[in-house]
Scaffold this motif. Structure first.
Motif, mmCIF file in Angstrom:
data_model
loop_
_atom_site.group_PDB
_atom_site.id
_atom_site.type_symbol
_atom_site.label_atom_id
_atom_site.label_comp_id
_atom_site.label_asym_id
_atom_site.label_seq_id
_atom_site.Cartn_x
_atom_site.Cartn_y
_atom_site.Cartn_z
ATOM 1 N N SER A 125 56.866 -33.937 82.980
ATOM 2 C CA SER A 125 56.608 -35.540 82.859
ATOM 3 C C SER A 125 55.435 -36.086 83.527
ATOM 4 O O SER A 125 55.064 -37.284 83.485
ATOM 5 C CB SER A 125 57.829 -36.326 83.033
ATOM 6 O OG SER A 125 58.357 -36.186 84.329
ATOM 7 N N GLU A 173 57.350 -32.784 75.983
ATOM 8 C CA GLU A 173 58.286 -34.084 75.598
ATOM 9 C C GLU A 173 58.984 -33.858 74.645
ATOM 10 O O GLU A 173 60.290 -34.120 74.606
ATOM 11 C CB GLU A 173 57.427 -35.197 75.724
ATOM 12 C CG GLU A 173 56.692 -35.794 76.752
ATOM 13 C CD GLU A 173 57.720 -36.460 77.690
ATOM 14 O OE1 GLU A 173 58.579 -37.085 77.400
ATOM 15 O OE2 GLU A 173 57.741 -36.551 78.957
ATOM 16 N N ARG A 194 61.502 -41.575 78.273
ATOM 17 C CA ARG A 194 60.737 -41.879 79.505
ATOM 18 C C ARG A 194 61.984 -42.921 80.125
ATOM 19 O O ARG A 194 62.128 -42.861 81.253
ATOM 20 C CB ARG A 194 59.586 -42.609 79.265
ATOM 21 C CG ARG A 194 58.502 -41.412 78.918
ATOM 22 C CD ARG A 194 57.313 -41.948 78.553
ATOM 23 N NE ARG A 194 56.430 -41.041 77.662
ATOM 24 C CZ ARG A 194 55.187 -41.449 77.344
ATOM 25 N NH1 ARG A 194 54.929 -42.769 77.106
ATOM 26 N NH2 ARG A 194 54.631 -40.540 76.881
#
Length: 339
Positions: free
Chosen positions: A200, A50, A324
């Motif tokens: 993810s 991330e 996100r």
């Protein structure tokens, strides 16, 4: 002569003895420690990917970004075997209580935060549940293999599979930590390319896996505890103060969500296990109190080495959430375009 000498040695109190064979306890402890290792390594991979994706999307290669610290408070192998010993010593009843406490805490957090977690609460909750995962696996194995004719053989097979999975996850994290930047940019490593494009999905799959683990463990915990009561009145005397204690603990944990979690992690552990210790003084046994004290050490062994992970999650929380949201928007726009 030998029998006379052995008769002079005082026997241990019954509450200091193992509930099952020591070999079975150790095997269950190894499985629990492997589960903790898998969870920690996958979570570190998720945070690393991330942070790298945020860096690429924002074009801030030279800027500061959340990273987990490579320094280890304890050698990984040493930490693994300490956790194995702790999980082997903790009894099934205390492990069941730890599992039920975390389940109620997770459910209450889900209700209060809604479907979408905020401020990286999901990642923080996963870091906090490490020792609870070990207790859940140990509790489930103890329930599923109870009175099995070849219990040790089944546990040995589970231990071998868990060891293999934990070793592969550890190798994957070392590979990602050392070579992810090079391989993802050069596009010649299938593992790094796969993690770069679909990394993810690690967190959702990890959450689904933990939901399954704790569902089985909670069922095993409730069944195991209820089987120890001879009458309904005895069960009511145990569950009534326990329910009150758990309710107060959940309310306290909800209040602690407003503070930085890296500053209150060990404090909440002391409050949670301290509440259970006081409860066991009233309705438990001496063995339960000893096992709860051992749980203090287990929680510390799990949480102190992962303080860098909590710091990385907290420092990168706004970027994580923004990243996100942008990915969800891109998928939504792509879906509408295809239609």
């Amino acid at each position: 002569m030998l029998s006379f000498l052995f008769s002079l040695i005082p026997s241990l109190p019954s509450w200091l003895l193992f509930e099952i064979s020591p070999v079975d306890n150790v095997l269950q402890g190894v499985v629990g420690a492997c589960g903790i290792s898998v969870l920690c390594n996958l979570l570190r991979i998720h945070v690393f990917i991330e942070a790298n994706r945020i860096e690429n999307d924002n074009g801030c290669e030279g800027k500061s970004k959340p990273r987990t610290d490579n320094r280890r408070w304890l050698p990984e192998a040493f930490q693994f075997w300490i956790l194995t010993g702790i999980l082997a010593l903790v009894g099934s009843r205390v492990a069941s209580l730890v599992v039920l406490e975390f389940c109620l805490r997770a459910i209450s957090a889900r209700i209060t935060t809604g479907a979408d977690s905020h401020d990286g609460y999901t990642e923080k909750l996963l870091v906090q549940c490490q020792f609870s995962v070990g207790c859940a696996l140990s509790c489930s194995l103890n329930f599923l293999h109870k009175e099995a004719p070849h219990r040790w053989m089944s546990l040995l097979l589970v231990t071998a599979l868990s060891w293999y999975l934990a070793s592969q996850c550890s190798r994957l994290y070392q590979h990602v930590k050392s070579l992810f930047h090079l391989h993802s940019s050069q596009r010649y490593c299938g593992i790094c390319i796969g993690l770069f494009t679909s990394g993810s999905s690690i967190l959702p799959y990890l959450c689904c896996l933990l939901i399954l683990i704790f569902t089985v463990a909670a069922t095993a915990a409730l069944t195991s505890i209820n089987q120890q009561f001879a009458s309904a009145g005895e069960a009511v005397r145990f569950w009534t103060p326990l329910t009150i204690c758990y309710t107060l603990l959940v309310m306290y944990m909800q209040d602690q969500q407003r503070q930085p979690i890296s500053q209150t992690t060990l404090q909440t552990v002391v409050v949670r296990l301290g509440g259970l210790l006081l409860l066991m003084l009233m309705v438990g046994q001496w063995a339960d109190m000893l096992h709860i004290v051992i749980c203090f050490l287990g929680e510390a062994i799990c949480l102190i080495p992962t303080e860098d992970l909590l710091d990385a999650i907290e420092s990168g929380t706004p970027d994580f959430q923004q990243n996100r949201a942008s990915r969800r928007n891109r998928r939504y726009l792509k879906h509408n375009k295809d239609e």
